[in-house]
Enzyme design. Sequence first.
Site: not given
Ligand code: PBG
Length: 333
Positions: A203, A257
Site C-alpha cells: 500500500k 493499492k
Molecule cells: C485507510 C484506507 C484508505 C483507503 C482504504 N483504507 C486511505 C488511506 O490510507 O488514507 C483508500 C481507499 C480509496 O482511496 O478508495 N486505512
Amino acid sequence: MNKDPLARFPALRMRRPRMAGWSRRLFAETALSPSDFLWAIILKEGEKLREPVAAMPGVFRLSPDEAVGAARQARDLGIPALALFPYTDAKARTPRGEEALNPDNLMCRTARAIKDAVPEIGLMADVALDPYTDHGHDGLMKDGEILNDATVDILARQAVVEAQAGFDIIAPSDMMDGRVAAIRTALDADGFENVQIMAYAAKYASAFYGPYREAIGSAGVLQGDKRTYQMDPANAEEALREVALDLAEGADAVMVKPGLPYLDIVRRIKDAFGAPTFAFQVSGEYAMIKASAQNGWLDGERAMLESLIAFKRAGANGIITYFAADAARYLTS
Ligand code: PBG
C-alpha cells in the site's frame, strides 16, 4: 518462449483475428466477470440515506438499510463480496479511535444487517483506525509518531470485533509491521480460524486516496501525511518483501493499492508468489474517470471497462472497485 513468428507477412497478418467481433471474443486472453469484483461501499449513520460524495460522482454514503439494498443488488448481479468503509463525523472521532472496538459501531451493525438479509454475500472489513481518530491516522499517535506495536494490539482486537459481527474477510490497511500475524493469532484464539485475511501488503502513500478521505470524513482532520508507514511510490523490490512477510504471517490474499499506477507491482507479485493477488482501484482512479466522462472528455463506460480488464491482464485475481455494480450491470446485460 520463442517470440520469433513462424510465419511472416504476408502469410502472417496480425490483424486477421481482429476483423470480426466473434473473432476478437475468441482470441481474448483475459475476461472480466462480476465474480472479479469486491464492491467498495461507504457507510454513514442514518436511515434511507444516500448522500452523494462530491469528489466521487455516482458514489453515495449509505445508511445501514441502504447498504442491505446494495448487498441484494450485488447478489443479483453476481458480485461475490462487498468491502465496507465507515464515514465518521469529526465530532465522533477521538485521539485513540476507541469507536473501532465498539461491537455496535456502524460497521458491525451494518454487517449484521447484511448477513441477516443476504447471508450469501461475502463481507470485507478494513482494519485501521483512520475512520475513528481525530488526527486521521491509521494508528495511535504519540509526539507526532505513529506507534507500531501499540497500534497492532488494537488492530488485532478490531479484527476480532469485526469477525464477531459477521465479516468474512479482514483487510488490514494500516501498514503497521507484524499486524497480519497478530490478527491471525487473535482471530484463531477467538474461534475464527475460517475468517480470511486479505492484507493490504503493498500500500503506497498515494495522492489517489484524496476523494476517499473526503468520503469517510478524514480529509479535514488528517494531520500531515502517511509516509512513515505507507510505501514510497518509487519502490517495487520493497513491495515484494512486504508481500513475502504478509504471506509468511498467514495472509490468504495480498493486495496492491492504488491499482492502475501500480500494475507493474501486481504483475511482479503474481509472478513471484502465485498467491491470490488483488488490486484496489482507489477513489482517485474512480474520480478521474468519472470527472473526465462528465466533462465529455472520454467515454466513461469504455474507460471503466478498459481499466478493469487491465487489472486482470496484469495478473490480478480480483479488483476492489467503486465501479463494481456499474461494471457488473454492463457485463450481465
Ligand atoms: C485507510 C484506507 C484508505 C483507503 C482504504 N483504507 C486511505 C488511506 O490510507 O488514507 C483508500 C481507499 C480509496 O482511496 O478508495 N486505512
